[in-house]
Scaffold this active site. Structure first.
Site, PDB file in Angstrom:
ATOM      1  N   ARG A 276     -56.215  76.670  56.929  1.00  0.00           N
ATOM      2  CA  ARG A 276     -54.905  76.133  56.555  1.00  0.00           C
ATOM      3  C   ARG A 276     -53.889  77.254  56.713  1.00  0.00           C
ATOM      4  O   ARG A 276     -53.891  78.202  55.932  1.00  0.00           O
ATOM      5  CB  ARG A 276     -54.963  75.605  55.118  1.00  0.00           C
ATOM      6  CG  ARG A 276     -53.620  75.481  54.452  1.00  0.00           C
ATOM      7  CD  ARG A 276     -53.655  74.618  53.231  1.00  0.00           C
ATOM      8  NE  ARG A 276     -54.394  75.151  52.091  1.00  0.00           N
ATOM      9  CZ  ARG A 276     -54.019  76.193  51.337  1.00  0.00           C
ATOM     10  NH1 ARG A 276     -52.937  76.861  51.627  1.00  0.00           N
ATOM     11  NH2 ARG A 276     -54.746  76.560  50.305  1.00  0.00           N
ATOM     12  N   HIS A 280     -50.820  75.054  50.494  1.00  0.00           N
ATOM     13  CA  HIS A 280     -51.597  73.846  50.186  1.00  0.00           C
ATOM     14  C   HIS A 280     -50.689  72.615  50.241  1.00  0.00           C
ATOM     15  O   HIS A 280     -50.998  71.628  50.900  1.00  0.00           O
ATOM     16  CB  HIS A 280     -52.229  73.994  48.799  1.00  0.00           C
ATOM     17  CG  HIS A 280     -52.843  72.728  48.303  1.00  0.00           C
ATOM     18  ND1 HIS A 280     -53.989  72.200  48.838  1.00  0.00           N
ATOM     19  CD2 HIS A 280     -52.437  71.863  47.331  1.00  0.00           C
ATOM     20  CE1 HIS A 280     -54.283  71.065  48.211  1.00  0.00           C
ATOM     21  NE2 HIS A 280     -53.363  70.845  47.299  1.00  0.00           N
ATOM     22  N   TYR A 289     -52.381  84.307  46.378  1.00  0.00           N
ATOM     23  CA  TYR A 289     -53.842  84.361  46.279  1.00  0.00           C
ATOM     24  C   TYR A 289     -54.558  84.720  47.577  1.00  0.00           C
ATOM     25  O   TYR A 289     -55.768  84.825  47.598  1.00  0.00           O
ATOM     26  CB  TYR A 289     -54.401  83.042  45.719  1.00  0.00           C
ATOM     27  CG  TYR A 289     -53.992  81.787  46.490  1.00  0.00           C
ATOM     28  CD1 TYR A 289     -54.657  81.410  47.654  1.00  0.00           C
ATOM     29  CD2 TYR A 289     -52.941  80.988  46.052  1.00  0.00           C
ATOM     30  CE1 TYR A 289     -54.290  80.262  48.357  1.00  0.00           C
ATOM     31  CE2 TYR A 289     -52.565  79.843  46.750  1.00  0.00           C
ATOM     32  CZ  TYR A 289     -53.241  79.485  47.894  1.00  0.00           C
ATOM     33  OH  TYR A 289     -52.870  78.369  48.586  1.00  0.00           O
TER      34      TYR A 289
HETATM   35  C1  LIG Z   1     -60.587  64.543  41.418  1.00  0.00           C
HETATM   36  C2  LIG Z   1     -59.497  65.552  41.597  1.00  0.00           C
HETATM   37  N1  LIG Z   1     -59.603  66.776  41.024  1.00  0.00           N
HETATM   38  C3  LIG Z   1     -58.628  67.682  41.199  1.00  0.00           C
HETATM   39  C4  LIG Z   1     -57.521  67.380  41.952  1.00  0.00           C
HETATM   40  C5  LIG Z   1     -56.433  68.423  42.141  1.00  0.00           C
HETATM   41  N2  LIG Z   1     -56.481  68.907  43.549  1.00  0.00           N
HETATM   42  C6  LIG Z   1     -55.598  68.479  44.464  1.00  0.00           C
HETATM   43  S1  LIG Z   1     -55.872  69.170  45.963  1.00  0.00           S
HETATM   44  C7  LIG Z   1     -57.186  70.055  45.400  1.00  0.00           C
HETATM   45  C8  LIG Z   1     -57.955  70.980  46.309  1.00  0.00           C
HETATM   46  C9  LIG Z   1     -58.585  70.246  47.457  1.00  0.00           C
HETATM   47  O1  LIG Z   1     -59.148  71.162  48.345  1.00  0.00           O
HETATM   48  P1  LIG Z   1     -59.928  70.715  49.620  1.00  0.00           P
HETATM   49  O2  LIG Z   1     -60.863  69.608  49.298  1.00  0.00           O
HETATM   50  O3  LIG Z   1     -60.512  71.927  50.247  1.00  0.00           O
HETATM   51  O4  LIG Z   1     -58.819  70.073  50.565  1.00  0.00           O
HETATM   52  P2  LIG Z   1     -57.549  70.759  51.253  1.00  0.00           P
HETATM   53  O5  LIG Z   1     -56.384  70.472  50.343  1.00  0.00           O
HETATM   54  O6  LIG Z   1     -57.834  72.192  51.413  1.00  0.00           O
HETATM   55  O7  LIG Z   1     -57.358  70.061  52.554  1.00  0.00           O
HETATM   56  C10 LIG Z   1     -57.387  69.819  44.040  1.00  0.00           C
HETATM   57  C11 LIG Z   1     -58.441  70.452  43.236  1.00  0.00           C
HETATM   58  C12 LIG Z   1     -57.438  66.083  42.531  1.00  0.00           C
HETATM   59  N3  LIG Z   1     -56.401  65.720  43.283  1.00  0.00           N
HETATM   60  N4  LIG Z   1     -58.438  65.193  42.362  1.00  0.00           N
END
Ligand SMILES: Cc1ncc(C[n+]2csc(CCOP(=O)(O)OP(=O)(O)O)c2C)c(N)n1
Length: 383
Positions: A276, A280, A289
């Site tokens: 990425r 985010h 970070y």
């Molecule tokens: C069930 C749940 N837990 C926590 C969150 C908060 N949250 C939003 S994005 C994220 C990280 C996701 O990371 P990843 O799966 O690697 O996807 P990326 O955003 O890097 O594409 C989190 C923990 C959420 N949306 N849903």
């Protein structure tokens, strides 16, 4: 941090390098591959130009949406910068009848499915809970709850199986389902449950994990001790790691996995190893970070630059072609800006409209109560 090595699951403790399917180096050189070359042997000059156009235009959709957020036109945006090749490669491997269950960053897959990028903006502007009709392009709504859509995809794939739309040999009937998710999602129970169900029912689903190294500020090393693609073996289906910044490799491995699914041979996990490049979401500040040097390292692997280098090297495009794509990206950006500002504000009652197919009496009562409340302001103003 990148988890590149793994403890040997057999127990020896020996570190081993994961295999990475790569067909195009960051310098734009084609890497011959005995197995995967056959899967993209139809990709000639016209097709590589089309892929380049997809990559550039989807990046432009993304940068324009970030700009719109900065101007206050969107509440939030989740940038795909750096992940274009993973999404275009897999997106262009799909057939019309296939179904996609995305997370919230799959703007280039939406592009490949024919969703007007302006329709992606409603959710991020806060005027719509979806923005597009999933039935039109078999591109389901974005899912904010991490990993939940892997279960939806698996359930849908089990339905496809029960409809007999598998292994018939009819290329217009046999159907695959893809679930997109990130590296962080692999720590969710939902994803692991989806793996189990898909495995034991042999569901026609491809799990496409974009390992972009970070789950917001959580690095991959906090999510796993083994490379993610190897998890699939524990669940009883194949997994592989592909260079997620290489559109040709992503196309080849996705075509193979999707065909396996359509043939009734069950699920596959694809780990697209990518990065990425941006934040985010627009509310995040990655400089808090992660190191700038990591970003620089990945910048050299840019998914678009390597295709451009490949095309220039092979005389597949001249400056006029690149200028045309650039001009097209300008008008696409203009379309997005205009469409975004014209998105209608929803009426407050519309929040009740899409909860159930047939609304329940308590829900209708709540809607009426809210309407009466809102009307009271109008009445007061009229007095
Ligand atoms: C069930 C749940 N837990 C926590 C969150 C908060 N949250 C939003 S994005 C994220 C990280 C996701 O990371 P990843 O799966 O690697 O996807 P990326 O955003 O890097 O594409 C989190 C923990 C959420 N949306 N849903």
């Amino acid at each position: 941090m990148t988890v590149d090595t793994a403890v040997d699951p057999a127990g020896g403790g020996a570190a081993s390098e994961p295999e990475l399917v790569q067909l195009l180096t960051p310098e734009g050189q084609r890497v011959p591959n005995e197995h995967y070359d056959a899967l993209i042997d139809d990709i000639g000059t016209a097709e590589i130009r089309a892929l380049y156009r997809d990559l550039v235009l989807s990046r432009r959709v993304d940068s324009e949406a970030v700009a719109l957020q900065r101007q206050g036109e969107l509440g939030l945006w989740a940038s795909l910068l750096g992940q274009e090749a993973a999404q275009v490669g897999s997106g262009r491997a799909l057939r019309q009848q296939d179904h996609v269950f995305p997370t919230y960053r799959e703007h280039a897959v939406a592009w490949c499915r024919g969703v007007d990028p302006a329709q992606l903006l409603g959710l991020f502007r806060g005027v719509d809970q979806g923005g597009w009709d999933p039935r039109e392009n078999n591109f389901h709504l974005y899912t904010i709850v991490i990993g939940a859509q892997t279960l939806h995809a698996t359930g849908y794939a089990m339905g496809v199986q029960r409809d007999g739309a598998l292994g018939t040999g009819d290329p217009d009937r046999d159907t695959a389902v893809v679930a997109y998710f990130g590296d962080g999602a692999t720590s969710q129970g939902d994803v692991n449950e989806a793996f189990i169900w898909a495995s034991v029912t042999n569901a026609p689903v491809v799990f496409f994990c974009q390992n972009n190294q970070w789950a917001i500020s959580e690095p991959l090393e906090r999510q796993t001790r083994v490379p993610l693609y190897r998890r699939a073996y524990g669940f009883g289906f194949p997994g592989l790691r592909v260079d997620g910044n290489d559109v040709l490799a992503c196309l080849a491995v996705s075509r193979e996995a999707l065909q396996r699914a359509r043939d009734g041979e069950g699920p596959t996990l694809i780990e697209a190893f990518t990065y990425r490049m941006g934040a985010h979401t627009t509310t995040d500040d990655p400089t808090r970070y992660r190191l700038g040097s990591e970003l620089e390292h990945w910048r050299l692997k840019d998914p678009i630059e390597r295709v451009k280098a490949y095309m220039v090297r092979g005389d597949m495009a001249d400056q006029a072609f690149f200028d045309d794509v650039e001009a097209e990206s300008e008008s696409l950006a203009e379309h997005l800006r205009t469409a975004c500002r014209q998105l209608p504000d929803p009426s407050p009652e519309s929040i009740f409209d899409h909860v159930y197919v047939d609304p329940t009496p308590p829900l209708l009562a709540q809607r009426d109560e809210m309407k009466t409340y809102l009307d009271s302001f109008t009445d007061e103003e009229a007095q």
